[in-house]
Enzyme design. Sequence first.
Site, PDB file in Angstrom:
ATOM      1  N   HIS A   1       0.808  -1.298   0.068  1.00  0.00           N
ATOM      2  CA  HIS A   1      -0.173  -0.017   0.099  1.00  0.00           C
ATOM      3  C   HIS A   1       1.045   1.185   0.046  1.00  0.00           C
ATOM      4  O   HIS A   1       0.583   2.369   0.595  1.00  0.00           O
ATOM      5  CB  HIS A   1      -1.009   0.136   1.282  1.00  0.00           C
ATOM      6  CG  HIS A   1      -1.812  -1.231   1.400  1.00  0.00           C
ATOM      7  ND1 HIS A   1      -2.944  -1.344   0.720  1.00  0.00           N
ATOM      8  CD2 HIS A   1      -1.199  -2.178   2.104  1.00  0.00           C
ATOM      9  CE1 HIS A   1      -3.170  -2.661   1.137  1.00  0.00           C
ATOM     10  NE2 HIS A   1      -2.206  -3.104   2.006  1.00  0.00           N
TER      11      HIS A   1
ATOM     12  N   SER B   1      15.893  20.750 -17.930  1.00  0.00           N
ATOM     13  CA  SER B   1      14.678  21.774 -17.987  1.00  0.00           C
ATOM     14  C   SER B   1      15.368  23.052 -18.853  1.00  0.00           C
ATOM     15  O   SER B   1      16.145  23.461 -18.507  1.00  0.00           O
ATOM     16  CB  SER B   1      14.118  22.123 -16.821  1.00  0.00           C
ATOM     17  OG  SER B   1      13.230  23.080 -16.846  1.00  0.00           O
TER      18      SER B   1
ATOM     19  N   LYS C   1      17.231  21.289 -12.673  1.00  0.00           N
ATOM     20  CA  LYS C   1      16.310  19.984 -12.781  1.00  0.00           C
ATOM     21  C   LYS C   1      17.043  18.951 -13.402  1.00  0.00           C
ATOM     22  O   LYS C   1      18.082  19.173 -14.776  1.00  0.00           O
ATOM     23  CB  LYS C   1      15.165  20.103 -13.715  1.00  0.00           C
ATOM     24  CG  LYS C   1      14.091  21.082 -13.050  1.00  0.00           C
ATOM     25  CD  LYS C   1      12.884  20.811 -12.698  1.00  0.00           C
ATOM     26  CE  LYS C   1      12.487  19.316 -12.395  1.00  0.00           C
ATOM     27  NZ  LYS C   1      11.019  19.309 -12.861  1.00  0.00           N
TER      28      LYS C   1
ATOM     29  N   GLU D   1      10.033   8.204 -17.705  1.00  0.00           N
ATOM     30  CA  GLU D   1       8.368   8.504 -18.324  1.00  0.00           C
ATOM     31  C   GLU D   1       8.004   8.159 -19.435  1.00  0.00           C
ATOM     32  O   GLU D   1       6.747   7.701 -19.773  1.00  0.00           O
ATOM     33  CB  GLU D   1       8.416  10.293 -18.071  1.00  0.00           C
ATOM     34  CG  GLU D   1       8.494  10.444 -16.491  1.00  0.00           C
ATOM     35  CD  GLU D   1       8.873  11.989 -16.321  1.00  0.00           C
ATOM     36  OE1 GLU D   1       8.100  12.676 -16.028  1.00  0.00           O
ATOM     37  OE2 GLU D   1      10.139  12.587 -16.920  1.00  0.00           O
TER      38      GLU D   1
END
Length: 481
Positions: free
Chosen positions: A158, A279, A285, A292
Amino acid sequence: MAQQALWSGRFAEGMAESTLDFTSSLDVDSALAFYDVMGSLAHVRMLRKRGIIPEADADSIIGGLRTIAAEMESGDFELDFSEEDIHTNVEFRLTALIGPAGGKLHTGRSRNDQVATDFRMYLRDAVLEAVGAIDGLIDTLVKVAQDHGATVMPGFTHMQHAQPVTVAQHYLAHAFKLARDAERFIDAYGRMNLCPLGAAALAGTTYSIDRRMTAEALAFAGPTENSMDSVSDRDFVSELAFCASQTAVHLSSMAEELVYWSSLEFGFIEMDDRYTTGSSIMPQKKNPDIAELIRGRTGSVIGALMSMLVMQKGLPLTYNRDLQEDKRPLMDAMDTLTKCLTIMSPVISTMRFDTGRMRRAVEEGFINATDLADYLVVKGVPFREAHGIVGAAVRHCIEQGKRLEDMTVEEFRRFSDLIGEDVYDCISIDRCVERRDSLGGTSPASTDAQIMSVIQGYMSREDFVRQETSLIEGAWDALLE
Ligand code: ARG
């Protein structure tokens, strides 16, 4: 239009440009070009052997097909988009090269069995490549497991701290999933590796063809058994789309994990600069774009499975033009999957584990609570009662802002007078891991055994891929020699 030469007899007028444009499959099935020529070579050899066409014609067809194969190899084979598909393209090129004898090639077969044969041959290669890519990734995971047999991290259920595990156990879990994916592909390969050629349009043929001979020449395990099934069957396509989807789903959840593990909040890993992106606006970043995209591309792979199932649903026997739509989705899905598998390997092999951070995480969240309960069970307390005692101790620790191992023996005794000095050994994080030595558990002895089993699995698959590849390549050499 050259197009009409194939079936012009029946028609007073040629096909409209828009009809050709709408029905053409050449942009996709040109990927079958090489397999189409191999299929034709096997077919014409059989026609010659069985005396179905004159030897001289067969020989000139063979010569012409070999020229075409060479043109394809060198990039000189020109696709003619006024022809509907790759099959007609090859036949027209053949006739252009050798004259009317080229028209004898299509004796005793149809494009219906031809395309089913070509696609199976194409997919054999795609499956062998995918299995190799899966095993490449498994190999990377095994190396991680070998390096991190004693690196402790929180195991989650969980998404909450559950019990301590090792990084080895965690990555072996992924390895076993991928191993099943590879096995699933190999199972599907076995069902697909039968040759439909000779089923002809749908009912077989009156010529005395030898289907075993063509199947063998194309390195299939044998011929298919029912002509109507042969030209209408696309369950091998949906099955492979499922195999690809399940693998992509496994990859996607690995990718998802990399995304949050590399976040500031988790900080379990840092990805290598070479496999991350920056970025355009935020200079600090470092983004996990590969992970992804792997996660994102899973959608199109699953989409292929959906479109294959829906495309087949409700089709009457036997061949229907709908079936032409089987290629692009699965070709794309296999291609996407193999690319995702291939890039995932270096992403994982180059990333750095922050083992200190994992250690600190594992020390929070009362991850050793089950071990304290088990300790009481060993002292004779029924598990359910032990569970209640430890729950109360955890609540006490939350109130006091401390960990279980920070409690004194006196404090422990408030919850159970069976607790003694030996409790600290039992709830130490490292001991929690070592003592989980049940079969398949997270102990180092268990993960070592798992590593052996995973390695055995991929070695036997490597043998399979090597054997099939050499069988197929041997078949091509024999047809081209
Ligand atoms: N382009 C077709 C396909 O991919 C080849 C078979 C055509 N057969 C037919 N009866 N029109 O399915």
